[in-house]
Scaffold this motif. Structure first.
Motif, PDB file in Angstrom:
ATOM      1  N   THR A 172     -40.178  25.444 -27.576  1.00 41.07           N
ATOM      2  CA  THR A 172     -39.606  25.038 -26.299  1.00 41.07           C
ATOM      3  C   THR A 172     -38.927  23.687 -26.449  1.00 41.07           C
ATOM      4  N   HIS A 173     -37.897  23.485 -25.673  1.00 36.87           N
ATOM      5  CA  HIS A 173     -37.234  22.184 -25.657  1.00 36.87           C
ATOM      6  C   HIS A 173     -38.137  21.190 -24.931  1.00 36.87           C
ATOM      7  N   PRO A 174     -38.166  19.927 -25.351  1.00 36.17           N
ATOM      8  CA  PRO A 174     -39.019  18.937 -24.673  1.00 36.17           C
ATOM      9  C   PRO A 174     -38.796  18.858 -23.170  1.00 36.17           C
ATOM     10  N   LEU A 175     -37.564  19.078 -22.706  1.00 36.37           N
ATOM     11  CA  LEU A 175     -37.304  19.043 -21.268  1.00 36.37           C
ATOM     12  C   LEU A 175     -38.032  20.167 -20.540  1.00 36.37           C
ATOM     13  N   GLU A 176     -38.135  21.320 -21.183  1.00 35.95           N
ATOM     14  CA  GLU A 176     -38.898  22.419 -20.598  1.00 35.95           C
ATOM     15  C   GLU A 176     -40.380  22.077 -20.584  1.00 35.95           C
ATOM     16  N   GLY A 177     -40.850  21.434 -21.634  1.00 35.44           N
ATOM     17  CA  GLY A 177     -42.244  21.014 -21.676  1.00 35.44           C
ATOM     18  C   GLY A 177     -42.574  20.063 -20.539  1.00 35.44           C
ATOM     19  N   ILE A 178     -41.662  19.136 -20.253  1.00 38.30           N
ATOM     20  CA  ILE A 178     -41.867  18.191 -19.153  1.00 38.30           C
ATOM     21  C   ILE A 178     -41.894  18.929 -17.823  1.00 38.30           C
ATOM     22  N   LEU A 179     -40.961  19.864 -17.641  1.00 40.41           N
ATOM     23  CA  LEU A 179     -40.893  20.623 -16.395  1.00 40.41           C
ATOM     24  C   LEU A 179     -42.172  21.422 -16.156  1.00 40.41           C
ATOM     25  N   TYR A 180     -42.680  22.072 -17.192  1.00 46.00           N
ATOM     26  CA  TYR A 180     -43.905  22.865 -17.044  1.00 46.00           C
ATOM     27  C   TYR A 180     -45.127  21.971 -16.843  1.00 46.00           C
ATOM     28  N   SER A 181     -45.115  20.796 -17.438  1.00 44.10           N
ATOM     29  CA  SER A 181     -46.227  19.858 -17.220  1.00 44.10           C
ATOM     30  C   SER A 181     -46.269  19.413 -15.764  1.00 44.10           C
ATOM     31  N   LEU A 182     -45.114  19.126 -15.190  1.00 47.95           N
ATOM     32  CA  LEU A 182     -45.051  18.731 -13.782  1.00 47.95           C
ATOM     33  C   LEU A 182     -45.457  19.894 -12.882  1.00 47.95           C
ATOM     34  N   ARG A 183     -45.013  21.108 -13.252  1.00 47.10           N
ATOM     35  CA  ARG A 183     -45.421  22.292 -12.489  1.00 47.10           C
ATOM     36  C   ARG A 183     -46.934  22.441 -12.479  1.00 47.10           C
TER      37      ARG A 183
END
Length: 324
Positions: A145-156
């Motif tokens: 996964t791209h780090p930006l997706e990782g950040i988005l899922y962490s916030l979710r």
């Protein structure tokens, strides 16, 4: 490491007991060198290490479940008709079961929503297609996964789990304790016991059709990664297939199907790490540029459509002045 070992054991049992393969052939299928050492798989391993290092630095900067739960917990006190600890006398077993089921369902549903949005919105797809660029799948592909997706899922996760924790803590008081947390961990373990890590693999484990309407099988998620037209935007669910069933994106697994993974040639990523990490930024910039271009053309079109009327009106006024 424990889940990887469990994944191998589940795959071995499936191939030997269900598919009737010999033990030797099953091991050969599981540890297929063409797949485990393909360029795509090697990229997966590199991304896994890089993202782990990135997460160490970025995680402390993200909102946590505790921060959201605390803020919402105190906000609930301001709602007049809510009474704090109204269910605090409920039996511990019921609280554990209710909390475990609720947080798992809420967490899974929000994963479904975000995943679906990532396929629907071009700006998010530019990020998410890093995951779909895998042309061969191993259990490590889940970390592609791209780090930006990782950040988005962490916030979710922080919002979904923090909100659930706050509501339960407010309604059940101190009864929400270590037992409820352990219950969630047990639910997560059971989820992995069903072969969830094999969703990203070349071992196609199918469920009965009726069960694939409720739970996403590894084979169904492999269908999700297929580039075939009939598999486009299908099976967004993580644990539950019910969401796909309800919203029209369910596709049952197919026996003996030979799926091709990856992206369409027009948007395919190279397996180079630089492309995987930096190409999404280029794609997002193109999406924004196209949006602005369409907006500008729309504004110019409206302005030009009004100009003749304005000129005509001006002409009438000029003639009226001349007549006077």
């Amino acid at each position: 490491m424990g889940y990887l070992i469990l994944t191998v054991l589940i795959a071995l049992v499936w191939l030997v007991a269900v598919r009737r393969s010999s033990f030797k052939l099953a091991l050969h299928q599981i540890f297929d060198r063409k797949i485990l050492f393909s360029p795509s798989a090697k990229a997966d391993y590199k991304i896994f290490v890089i993202n782990r290092v990135f997460t160490m630095f970025i995680s402390p900067l993200l909102l946590s479940q505790l921060a959201i739960a605390t803020a919402l917990y105190y906000a609930l006190h301001d709602i007049a008709f809510l009474q704090r600890g109204v269910f605090s006398d409920a039996p511990t077993g019921i609280i554990v079961a209710l909390f475990t089921a609720t947080i798992f369902i809420v967490d899974d549903f929000t994963k479904y929503l975000v995943h679906r949005w990532m396929h629907r919105w071009p700006l998010l797809w530019a990020i998410h297609k890093t995951h779909h660029s895998a042309e061969t799948m191993t259990p490590i592909t889940v970390y592609r996964t791209h780090p930006l997706e990782g950040i988005l899922y962490s916030l979710r996760g922080a919002v979904a789990q923090g909100t659930t924790m706050a509501v339960f803590l407010f309604l059940f008081g101190s009864a929400v304790d270590l037992y409820t947390v352990l219950g969630v961990n047990v639910m997560s373990f059971v989820f992995h016991m069903t072969g969830s890590n094999l969703r990203h693999s070349h071992i196609s484990i199918r469920y009965w059709p009726w069960l694939e309407h409720i739970l996403i099988s590894p084979a169904q998620h492999q269908v999700h990664h297929s580039i075939a037209r009939e598999h486009h935007d299908k099976n967004f669910g993580v644990a539950f297939a019910v969401w796909d069933w309800l919203f029209g994106s369910l596709h049952l697994s197919e026996q003996n199907s030979r799926l091709k993974f990856g992206l369409q040639p027009s948007e395919a990523h190279a397996s180079r790490i630089s492309d995987i990490y930096f190409r999404p930024f280029v794609d997002m910039a193109q999406v924004v540029r196209r949006r602005f271009s369409k907006l500008r053309n729309r504004i110019e079109g409206r302005f030009s459509s009004r100009t003749p009327k304005a000129a005509e009106t001006t002409g009438v006024r000029d003639r009226s002045v001349e007549n006077i």
